[in-house]
Design an enzyme around this catalytic site. Structure first.
Site, PDB file in Angstrom:
ATOM      1  CG  HIS A   1       1.738  14.902 -83.915  1.00  0.00           C
ATOM      2  ND1 HIS A   1       3.221  14.989 -84.092  1.00  0.00           N
ATOM      3  CD2 HIS A   1       1.824  16.155 -83.144  1.00  0.00           C
ATOM      4  CE1 HIS A   1       3.859  16.118 -83.676  1.00  0.00           C
ATOM      5  NE2 HIS A   1       2.974  16.849 -83.220  1.00  0.00           N
TER       6      HIS A   1
ATOM      7  CB  SER B   1     -16.069  -5.304-101.754  1.00  0.00           C
ATOM      8  OG  SER B   1     -15.750  -6.466-101.745  1.00  0.00           O
TER       9      SER B   1
ATOM     10  CE  LYS C   1     -14.261  -3.175 -97.962  1.00  0.00           C
ATOM     11  NZ  LYS C   1     -13.313  -2.520 -97.030  1.00  0.00           N
TER      12      LYS C   1
ATOM     13  CD  GLU D   1      -9.359   3.803-101.150  1.00  0.00           C
ATOM     14  OE1 GLU D   1      -8.632   2.892-100.504  1.00  0.00           O
ATOM     15  OE2 GLU D   1     -10.461   3.285-101.913  1.00  0.00           O
TER      16      GLU D   1
END
Ligand code: ARG
Length: 459
Positions: A156, A277, A283, A290
């Site tokens: 979970h 970024s 970043k 992804e």
């Protein structure tokens, strides 16, 4: 140019129709298979006496040349020639004249494209299998590199129990192992020859289907010419295999996106595998992971496309089937690319041992082993669960770990107990306490590592 099939037609094909019906823009990818199958077909025609030995030799030579030309990008593709089959045939006629027109004896584009596709998918399966294997090797290599490192396992997405990192790496290996088994199973059904089914009914000419099947490395022939000419189950199966592999990749990518976040901090991805970024200078984003996660959607879509394409088609070849190649090529390209980059990322990432060492002591990951310690002392599971629940509550309220609770307090909850209670507490002890086959006990994990090394032929 006159169409190969133009005899019955009085009018020329509308240019818009040529543009709409062409497939050369994507099915050129079948050219090697088309050439190989054409050579096998020509040789068979020679063997059964439909072509002379000299004709076969000329056809074979010309087909090989055409293959080399396409290799070099020297055969111009033309919309009005529709597809790869017509291009190869036209090139043959350009070279050999009348003889070139004989190759299509006892053959239809229906069994031709079905044959090309099966040859192509067979090779694609072998390539994907190799790439999955390379990824498995990367995970197995990590098992040595991360030997002894304990990580939290989640259920979970909440911390559950401590496990060895290698145990987790091998969980991915298992999934990818099943993917490879599925591919091998799919390959058995792919590897049968439709060639000689002709348009749908077979042919009245004395061909030898076994010969072409053997020449192309097929394990046998498809028995029913109607089925052989239009079956595309094998593409649907292959795309399902690819979709599930993509799902496995996306699950792994998601795990590592989380693990490499500041919030988790378990894993670091080297700069070479991160992107920045354009506005936030600090970043370092996990775009590769992804995209592995995101591209999975395309592959599931490709599977959907082929299933819907096949739904409700009447028996026999229908031009709808030309569309089968679009999702096939896309899914193959996408999964290939994901597998390649995944293997690189798996090798390049580093676990942060310090952060992990602290993390596995937070969240009562040893609560279950403590409960099992009580069960071994004869306390019914339900009661043991409650007792440990109360101990966890006590620990939370006083800001301690279970291992920091005093023997005195343990005695208040459990009754007669000695210092041996501490032997199951703390992440390392909890891992050591495991016994069952397939568990995270170091010996069990070492056994798994050995098995995987054996399977993959790693020394
Ligand atoms: N380009 C076609 C395809 O990919 C080849 C088969 C065409 N057959 C036909 N009867 N028009 O499906």
């Amino acid at each position: 140019m006159e169409k190969r099939w133009g005899g019955v037609f009085r009018e020329k094909t509308a240019p818009s129709v040529e543009q709409f019906t062409e497939s050369i823009s994507f099915d050129w990818r079948l050219y090697r298979q088309d050439i190989a199958a054409s050579i096998a077909h020509a040789q068979m025609l020679g063997a059964v006496g439909l072509l002379s030995a000299e004709e076969v030799e000329k056809l074979t030579k010309a087909l090989e040349d055409i293959g080399l030309m396409i290799d070099r990008g020297e055969l111009p593709f033309r919309q009005e020639l529709e597809d790869i089959h017509m291009h190869v045939e036209q090139a043959l006629v350009d070279r050999l004249g009348e003889l070139g027109k004989k190759l299509h004896t006892a053959r239809s584009r229906n069994d031709q494209v079905a044959t090309d596709l099966r040859l192509w998918v067979r090779e694609a399966i072998d390539q994907i299998d190799k790439k999955i294997e390379a990824l498995q090797r990367a995970f197995v290599a990590r098992c040595d590199q991360d030997e002894g490192v304990i990580v939290p396992a989640y259920t979970h997405l909440r911390r559950a129990q401590p496990v060895l990192a290698a145990h987790m790496w091998l969980a991915y290996c298992e999934r990818f192992g099943r993917d490879r088994e599925r591919l091998a199973d799919c390959r058995r059904r792919v590897n049968l020859s439709p060639l000689g089914a002709a348009a749908i009914a077979g042919t009245s000419l004395p061909i030898d289907r076994d010969q072409t099947a053997r020449a192309l490395g097929f394990a046998g022939i498809l028995e029913n010419s109607i089925d052989a000419s239009c079956d595309r189950d094998f593409i649907a199966e292959f795309l399902f295999c690819l979709a599930l592999t993509a799902i496995h990749l996306s699950g792994w990518a998601e795990d590592w996106i989380l693990w490499s976040s500041t919030e988790f901090g378990f894993l670091s991805l080297p700069d070479a595998y991160c992107t920045g970024s354009s506005i936030m200078p600090q970043k370092r984003n996990p775009d590769v992971l992804e995209l592995v996660r995101g591209k999975c959607a395309r592959v599931i879509g490709d599977l959907q496309t082929i299933l819907v394409l096949l739904k409700g088609l009447p028996l026999g070849y229908n031009r709808d089937l030309q569309e089968d190649k679009v999702p096939l090529f896309d899914a193959f390209d996408t999964v290939s690319a994901c597998l390649e980059i995944a293997a690189e990322v798996v090798s390049a990432a580093r676990l942060d041992r310090n952060i992990l060492q602290q993390a596995v002591e937070v969240g009562f990951l040893d609560a279950t082993t403590l409960m099992e310690f009580l069960i071994r002392r004869g306390i019914p599971q339900r009661d043991a669960h409650h007792v440990v629940g109360r101990l966890v509550r006590r620990a939370i309220e006083s800001g301690r770990r279970l291992a920091e609770i005093s023997l005195e307090e343990f005695r208040q909850e459990i009754g007669d107990v000695g210092p041996e209670v501490f032997s199951c507490l703390g992440a390392r002890n909890a891992v050591q306490a495991m016994q069952s086959a397939g568990s995270t006990h170091p010996e069990q994990v070492a056994l798994q590592v050995r098995r995987w090394k054996e399977r993959l032929g790693i020394k």
